[in-house]
Design a protein around this motif. Structure first.
Motif, mmCIF file in Angstrom:
data_model
loop_
_atom_site.group_PDB
_atom_site.id
_atom_site.type_symbol
_atom_site.label_atom_id
_atom_site.label_comp_id
_atom_site.label_asym_id
_atom_site.label_seq_id
_atom_site.Cartn_x
_atom_site.Cartn_y
_atom_site.Cartn_z
ATOM 1 N N UNK A 128 0.840 -1.191 0.000
ATOM 2 C CA UNK A 128 0.000 0.000 0.000
ATOM 3 C C UNK A 128 0.877 1.243 0.000
ATOM 4 N N UNK A 129 0.314 2.332 -0.471
ATOM 5 C CA UNK A 129 1.034 3.609 -0.431
ATOM 6 C C UNK A 129 0.882 4.267 0.929
ATOM 7 N N UNK A 130 -0.055 3.814 1.723
ATOM 8 C CA UNK A 130 -0.336 4.391 3.033
ATOM 9 C C UNK A 130 0.616 3.837 4.091
ATOM 10 N N UNK A 131 0.909 4.654 5.066
ATOM 11 C CA UNK A 131 1.723 4.209 6.200
ATOM 12 C C UNK A 131 0.832 4.039 7.427
ATOM 13 N N UNK A 132 -0.409 3.639 7.221
ATOM 14 C CA UNK A 132 -1.378 3.482 8.295
ATOM 15 C C UNK A 132 -0.908 2.425 9.305
ATOM 16 N N UNK A 133 -0.715 2.807 10.573
ATOM 17 C CA UNK A 133 -0.245 1.849 11.583
ATOM 18 C C UNK A 133 -1.204 0.669 11.771
ATOM 19 N N UNK A 134 -2.492 0.875 11.542
ATOM 20 C CA UNK A 134 -3.455 -0.228 11.683
ATOM 21 C C UNK A 134 -3.214 -1.314 10.639
ATOM 22 N N UNK A 135 -2.836 -0.916 9.436
ATOM 23 C CA UNK A 135 -2.530 -1.898 8.395
ATOM 24 C C UNK A 135 -1.287 -2.690 8.765
ATOM 25 N N UNK A 136 -0.287 -2.003 9.275
ATOM 26 C CA UNK A 136 0.936 -2.679 9.702
ATOM 27 C C UNK A 136 0.627 -3.665 10.829
ATOM 28 N N UNK A 137 -0.164 -3.252 11.803
ATOM 29 C CA UNK A 137 -0.566 -4.131 12.909
ATOM 30 C C UNK A 137 -1.335 -5.338 12.398
ATOM 31 N N UNK A 138 -2.251 -5.097 11.460
ATOM 32 C CA UNK A 138 -3.055 -6.185 10.903
ATOM 33 C C UNK A 138 -2.129 -7.204 10.243
ATOM 34 N N UNK A 139 -1.172 -6.729 9.450
ATOM 35 C CA UNK A 139 -0.215 -7.623 8.790
ATOM 36 C C UNK A 139 0.554 -8.456 9.808
ATOM 37 N N UNK A 140 1.059 -7.791 10.837
ATOM 38 C CA UNK A 140 1.816 -8.492 11.873
ATOM 39 C C UNK A 140 0.964 -9.529 12.587
ATOM 40 N N UNK A 141 -0.292 -9.198 12.865
ATOM 41 C CA UNK A 141 -1.162 -10.128 13.591
ATOM 42 C C UNK A 141 -1.453 -11.397 12.792
ATOM 43 N N UNK A 142 -1.433 -11.289 11.475
ATOM 44 C CA UNK A 142 -1.704 -12.458 10.630
ATOM 45 C C UNK A 142 -0.438 -13.098 10.071
ATOM 46 N N UNK A 143 0.706 -12.555 10.423
ATOM 47 C CA UNK A 143 1.949 -13.107 9.908
ATOM 48 C C UNK A 143 2.208 -12.729 8.458
ATOM 49 N N UNK A 144 1.520 -11.693 7.979
ATOM 50 C CA UNK A 144 1.723 -11.219 6.610
ATOM 51 C C UNK A 144 2.853 -10.197 6.601
ATOM 52 N N UNK A 145 3.498 -10.083 5.475
ATOM 53 C CA UNK A 145 4.545 -9.076 5.299
ATOM 54 C C UNK A 145 3.894 -7.796 4.795
ATOM 55 N N UNK A 146 4.540 -6.666 5.073
ATOM 56 C CA UNK A 146 4.034 -5.356 4.687
ATOM 57 C C UNK A 146 5.061 -4.682 3.800
#
Length: 134
Positions: A91-109
Motif C-alpha cells: 500500500x502507499x499508506x503508512x497506516x499503523x493499523x494496516x501494519x498491525x493487521x499484517x503483523x497479527x496475521x503473519x503477513x509481510x508489509x
C-alpha cells in the motif's frame, strides 16, 4: 525423476493483485525474472476467484482496490480449511493499523515508495530463503 524431487524444483506460484497497471507489470516482471510462476489480478474479486481456483504459494496484494479491498480478500482466503500461503500486503499508506493487521496475521508489509522493491525482495528472501534471487 521422482515426484518428490520434481516438486522440489517446481517454481513457486505467485498471485499479484493490484489495480495500478504499472505496479502490476513492474512486480510481475521482477518476480518472473526471479523464477516465480506469476498470475495477476486487477481487482479484489478477480484475486479472490483466481486464488480459490488455483491457490498460490504467495499472494502479493494491494490494500486499496476496486470490487474488494486487499485486506478483505486476505480475510476470506486465509481460512484454516484452505491450503496455507504467504501474503505480502502492499500500500502507499503508512497506516499503523494496516501494519498491525499484517503483523497479527503473519503477513509481510511493503510500502509503495522509494524502497518498494527492496521491501518486496526482502519479504521474498525471508519466505523463500533458498530460492534463486534472479
Amino acid at each position: 525423476m521422482t515426484d518428490i524431487s520434481e516438486a522440489s524444483f517446481k517454481s513457486p506460484k505467485m498471485l499479484i493483485a493490484d489495480d495500478d497497471p504499472a505496479i502490476l507489470r513492474f512486480l510481475a516482471e521482477r518476480c518472473v525474472s526471479m523464477g516465480f510462476e506469476v498470475e495477476t489480478a486487477t481487482n479484489g474479486i478477480q484475486a479472490l476467484i483466481k486464488a480459490r481456483r488455483s491457490p498460490p504459494d504467495i499472494l502479493i496484494i494491494d490494500v486499496n482496490m476496486p470490487e474488494a479491498d486487499g485486506l478483505s480478500v486476505c480475510m476470506r482466503l486465509l481460512d484454516r480449511s484452505r491450503k496455507p500461503f504467504e501474503v505480502v500486503v502492499v500500500t502507499a499508506s503508512a497506516d499503523p493499523k494496516t501494519v498491525e493487521w499484517c503483523e497479527s496475521l503473519g503477513a509481510f508489509y511493503g510500502r509503495k515508495g522509494p524502497d518498494f522493491w527492496n521491501s518486496i525482495a526482502s519479504a521474498l528472501a525471508k519466505i523463500f530463503p533458498t530460492w534463486p534471487t534472479g
